[in-house]
Design a protein around this motif. Sequence first.
Motif, PDB file in Angstrom:
ATOM      1  N   TYR A   1      -6.116   3.805  -6.919  1.00 28.15           N
ATOM      2  CA  TYR A   1      -5.386   2.519  -6.931  1.00 28.15           C
ATOM      3  C   TYR A   1      -6.253   1.362  -7.420  1.00 28.15           C
ATOM      4  CZ  TYR A   1      -2.067   5.196  -4.266  1.00 28.15           C
ATOM      5  OH  TYR A   1      -1.169   6.163  -3.885  1.00 28.15           O
ATOM      6  N   PHE A   2      -7.541   1.605  -7.611  1.00 27.61           N
ATOM      7  CA  PHE A   2      -8.454   0.532  -7.986  1.00 27.61           C
ATOM      8  C   PHE A   2      -8.843   0.669  -9.458  1.00 27.61           C
ATOM      9  CE2 PHE A   2     -10.056   1.383  -3.408  1.00 27.61           C
ATOM     10  CZ  PHE A   2      -9.000   0.661  -2.871  1.00 27.61           C
TER      11      PHE A   2
ATOM     12  N   VAL B   1      -7.420   7.235  -2.780  1.00 22.30           N
ATOM     13  CA  VAL B   1      -7.389   5.768  -2.686  1.00 22.30           C
ATOM     14  C   VAL B   1      -8.073   5.130  -3.897  1.00 22.30           C
ATOM     15  CG1 VAL B   1      -9.464   5.587  -1.216  1.00 22.30           C
ATOM     16  CG2 VAL B   1      -7.732   3.794  -1.139  1.00 22.30           C
TER      17      VAL B   1
ATOM     18  N   SER C   1      -4.648   6.200   6.290  1.00 21.73           N
ATOM     19  CA  SER C   1      -3.189   6.138   6.293  1.00 21.73           C
ATOM     20  C   SER C   1      -2.660   6.409   7.706  1.00 21.73           C
ATOM     21  CB  SER C   1      -2.614   7.103   5.240  1.00 21.73           C
ATOM     22  OG  SER C   1      -1.221   6.925   5.138  1.00 21.73           O
TER      23      SER C   1
ATOM     24  N   THR D   1       0.841  -1.199   0.000  1.00 25.49           N
ATOM     25  CA  THR D   1       0.000   0.000   0.000  1.00 25.49           C
ATOM     26  C   THR D   1       0.880   1.254   0.000  1.00 25.49           C
ATOM     27  OG1 THR D   1      -0.167  -0.311   2.396  1.00 25.49           O
ATOM     28  CG2 THR D   1      -2.062  -0.967   1.086  1.00 25.49           C
ATOM     29  N   THR D   2       0.372   2.296  -0.632  1.00 23.21           N
ATOM     30  CA  THR D   2       1.075   3.581  -0.688  1.00 23.21           C
ATOM     31  C   THR D   2       0.404   4.501   0.312  1.00 23.21           C
ATOM     32  OG1 THR D   2       1.593   3.229  -2.995  1.00 23.21           O
ATOM     33  CG2 THR D   2       1.696   5.511  -2.211  1.00 23.21           C
ATOM     34  N   ASN D   3       1.169   4.980   1.275  1.00 22.99           N
ATOM     35  CA  ASN D   3       0.557   5.661   2.429  1.00 22.99           C
ATOM     36  C   ASN D   3       0.779   7.172   2.440  1.00 22.99           C
ATOM     37  OD1 ASN D   3       1.963   2.830   3.864  1.00 22.99           O
ATOM     38  ND2 ASN D   3      -0.235   3.044   3.627  1.00 22.99           N
ATOM     39  N   GLU D   4       1.165   7.716   1.318  1.00 20.90           N
ATOM     40  CA  GLU D   4       1.480   9.145   1.301  1.00 20.90           C
ATOM     41  C   GLU D   4       0.273   9.990   1.744  1.00 20.90           C
ATOM     42  OE1 GLU D   4       3.000  10.585  -2.418  1.00 20.90           O
ATOM     43  OE2 GLU D   4       2.516  12.631  -1.802  1.00 20.90           O
ATOM     44  N   THR D   5       0.528  10.920   2.642  1.00 20.91           N
ATOM     45  CA  THR D   5      -0.542  11.805   3.121  1.00 20.91           C
ATOM     46  C   THR D   5       0.090  13.006   3.802  1.00 20.91           C
ATOM     47  OG1 THR D   5      -2.615  11.888   4.380  1.00 20.91           O
ATOM     48  CG2 THR D   5      -0.807  10.619   5.372  1.00 20.91           C
ATOM     49  N   SER D   6      -0.720  13.957   4.214  1.00 20.29           N
ATOM     50  CA  SER D   6      -0.185  15.097   4.968  1.00 20.29           C
ATOM     51  C   SER D   6      -1.340  15.780   5.689  1.00 20.29           C
ATOM     52  CB  SER D   6       0.514  16.092   4.030  1.00 20.29           C
ATOM     53  OG  SER D   6      -0.381  16.503   3.020  1.00 20.29           O
TER      54      SER D   6
ATOM     55  N   ARG E   1     -10.223   9.825   0.064  1.00 20.77           N
ATOM     56  CA  ARG E   1      -9.331  10.626  -0.773  1.00 20.77           C
ATOM     57  C   ARG E   1      -8.040   9.889  -1.102  1.00 20.77           C
ATOM     58  NH1 ARG E   1      -7.937  15.123   2.598  1.00 20.77           N
ATOM     59  NH2 ARG E   1      -7.434  16.341   0.757  1.00 20.77           N
TER      60      ARG E   1
ATOM     61  N   ARG F   1      -4.185  18.287   3.634  1.00 20.17           N
ATOM     62  CA  ARG F   1      -3.867  18.067   2.218  1.00 20.17           C
ATOM     63  C   ARG F   1      -5.004  18.622   1.357  1.00 20.17           C
ATOM     64  NH1 ARG F   1      -2.498  11.998  -0.073  1.00 20.17           N
ATOM     65  NH2 ARG F   1      -1.705  12.627  -2.110  1.00 20.17           N
TER      66      ARG F   1
ATOM     67  N   LEU G   1     -11.966  -1.504   2.241  1.00 17.56           N
ATOM     68  CA  LEU G   1     -13.055  -0.798   1.548  1.00 17.56           C
ATOM     69  C   LEU G   1     -13.877  -1.715   0.642  1.00 17.56           C
ATOM     70  CD1 LEU G   1     -11.089   2.468   0.744  1.00 17.56           C
ATOM     71  CD2 LEU G   1     -13.138   2.319   2.185  1.00 17.56           C
TER      72      LEU G   1
ATOM     73  N   ALA H   1     -11.809   7.424   5.348  1.00 20.79           N
ATOM     74  CA  ALA H   1     -11.989   6.034   4.915  1.00 20.79           C
ATOM     75  C   ALA H   1     -10.725   5.373   4.367  1.00 20.79           C
ATOM     76  CB  ALA H   1     -13.116   5.970   3.887  1.00 20.79           C
TER      77      ALA H   1
ATOM     78  N   ASP I   1      -8.266   1.974   7.708  1.00 23.73           N
ATOM     79  CA  ASP I   1      -7.304   1.678   6.641  1.00 23.73           C
ATOM     80  C   ASP I   1      -7.152   0.162   6.593  1.00 23.73           C
ATOM     81  OD1 ASP I   1      -5.123   3.640   5.086  1.00 23.73           O
ATOM     82  OD2 ASP I   1      -4.488   1.539   5.208  1.00 23.73           O
TER      83      ASP I   1
HETATM   84  C1  LIG Z   1      -2.361   7.572  -0.460  1.00 26.79           C
HETATM   85  S1  LIG Z   1      -3.104   7.081   1.048  1.00 26.79           S
HETATM   86  C2  LIG Z   1      -4.376   8.317   1.219  1.00 26.79           C
HETATM   87  C3  LIG Z   1      -4.388   8.927   2.598  1.00 26.79           C
HETATM   88  C4  LIG Z   1      -5.349  10.071   2.798  1.00 26.79           C
HETATM   89  N1  LIG Z   1      -6.714   9.679   2.531  1.00 26.79           N
HETATM   90  C5  LIG Z   1      -4.968  11.265   1.947  1.00 26.79           C
HETATM   91  O1  LIG Z   1      -5.670  11.575   0.979  1.00 26.79           O
HETATM   92  O2  LIG Z   1      -3.959  11.901   2.241  1.00 26.79           O
HETATM   93  C6  LIG Z   1      -4.027   5.628   0.520  1.00 26.79           C
HETATM   94  C7  LIG Z   1      -4.395   4.719   1.676  1.00 26.79           C
HETATM   95  O3  LIG Z   1      -5.379   3.793   1.229  1.00 26.79           O
HETATM   96  C8  LIG Z   1      -5.173   2.582   1.902  1.00 26.79           C
HETATM   97  N2  LIG Z   1      -5.836   1.489   1.170  1.00 26.79           N
HETATM   98  C9  LIG Z   1      -5.459   0.905   0.008  1.00 26.79           C
HETATM   99  N3  LIG Z   1      -6.318  -0.075  -0.336  1.00 26.79           N
HETATM  100  C10 LIG Z   1      -7.270  -0.105   0.623  1.00 26.79           C
HETATM  101  C11 LIG Z   1      -8.434  -0.900   0.827  1.00 26.79           C
HETATM  102  N4  LIG Z   1      -8.797  -1.870  -0.035  1.00 26.79           N
HETATM  103  N5  LIG Z   1      -9.182  -0.656   1.919  1.00 26.79           N
HETATM  104  C12 LIG Z   1      -8.832   0.314   2.803  1.00 26.79           C
HETATM  105  N6  LIG Z   1      -7.745   1.103   2.674  1.00 26.79           N
HETATM  106  C13 LIG Z   1      -6.973   0.896   1.584  1.00 26.79           C
HETATM  107  C14 LIG Z   1      -3.668   2.452   1.967  1.00 26.79           C
HETATM  108  O4  LIG Z   1      -3.239   1.572   2.980  1.00 26.79           O
HETATM  109  C15 LIG Z   1      -3.223   3.898   2.197  1.00 26.79           C
HETATM  110  O5  LIG Z   1      -2.977   4.165   3.545  1.00 26.79           O
END
Ligand SMILES: C[S@@+](CC[C@H](N)C(=O)[O-])C[C@H]1O[C@@H](n2cnc3c(N)ncnc32)[C@H](O)[C@@H]1O
Length: 280
Positions: A223-224, A220, A114, A73-78, A218, A81, A202, A111, A144
């Motif tokens: 990635y799908f 996420v 991260s 998983t990509t966990n970038e956040t701040s 947001r 944001r 999710l 939702a 998460d």
């Molecule tokens: C890039 S971060 C987004 C963090 C925050 N929402 C933001 O916008 O800054 C994406 C997050 O989605 C989570 N993630 C990925 N697939 C997921 C899934 N199927 N169910 C729940 N979380 C998921 C990852 O672990 C990760 O922490």
Amino acid sequence: MDIDNDADLTVRRALFEQVRRHTGIAMNERKWVMLKGRLRRRIMTLGLPDYGDYLRVLATSAEEVRDFVDLVTTNETSFFRTPRIWDYLARDFLPHWAANRAGETLRVWSAAASSGEEAWSTAMLCEEFRARHPAMRYAIVGTDISDGILANARAGHYVGRSMEGLRQQRPELVQKYFRSDANGIAVTEPLRAHVSFRRHNLYDVPRELGQFDLVLLRNVLIYFDLEGQKAVLANVRRAMRPGAVLIVGESESLSRVADGFAFEQPLIYRNLERQPGAQA
Ligand SMILES: C[S@@+](CC[C@H](N)C(=O)[O-])C[C@H]1O[C@@H](n2cnc3c(N)ncnc32)[C@H](O)[C@@H]1O
């Protein structure tokens, strides 16, 4: 085979399949270099000779699946944001809430939380608002799929870029809601009382999370794949009260994927009145 050699196509595809199976994240050949980079160190730590052996471990160890999810998983956040969203929440959403729903508890779902910056940012915003509207009550749930990153969210301890970003943007909030220690900053009690974190995929129906007035979904959906996005949005909508607001990330849109939401303004949608499966 040596771990520095590439995995063959069948093994690569099997790894992409494992990513999809455990997270719903869609990967393909274009993501291989990234995935390889993330798995390589883990495979070496386990003392395994190659990616194929790692697949065999993954098939039999629930513990390894947890580590795998943390890695892929990509966990970038701040904190705060996308400033526009926080302006909307402070100037539009919360005042409307206070005017129309006084006495109720505002329920917010971060939702894809991260490491928690989004949930804590929401808590700071609500707390600031509450200083001017003492009757306001709120509860924030951050979820998460990654147990590893959720541990960081719960700890609420921030260093490096996250901390610096908040200090630069909102130094007064750091003063108010964090204590400093030798390494960084840690969230203090007034916020902690309103925020909880738990694991949730999710792709699962959110049966135990309750109903929300505001959902932050947001950065996420990107990635799908399309089918995944539709499934996730249908699930998320099940946990939204009629009229609740959904906010997505800067490069995301619901236009191709979601029924049941009305566009309000870029990145901001409103759940229409009728829930899926409800009688007409
Ligand atoms: C890039 S971060 C987004 C963090 C925050 N929402 C933001 O916008 O800054 C994406 C997050 O989605 C989570 N993630 C990925 N697939 C997921 C899934 N199927 N169910 C729940 N979380 C998921 C990852 O672990 C990760 O922490």
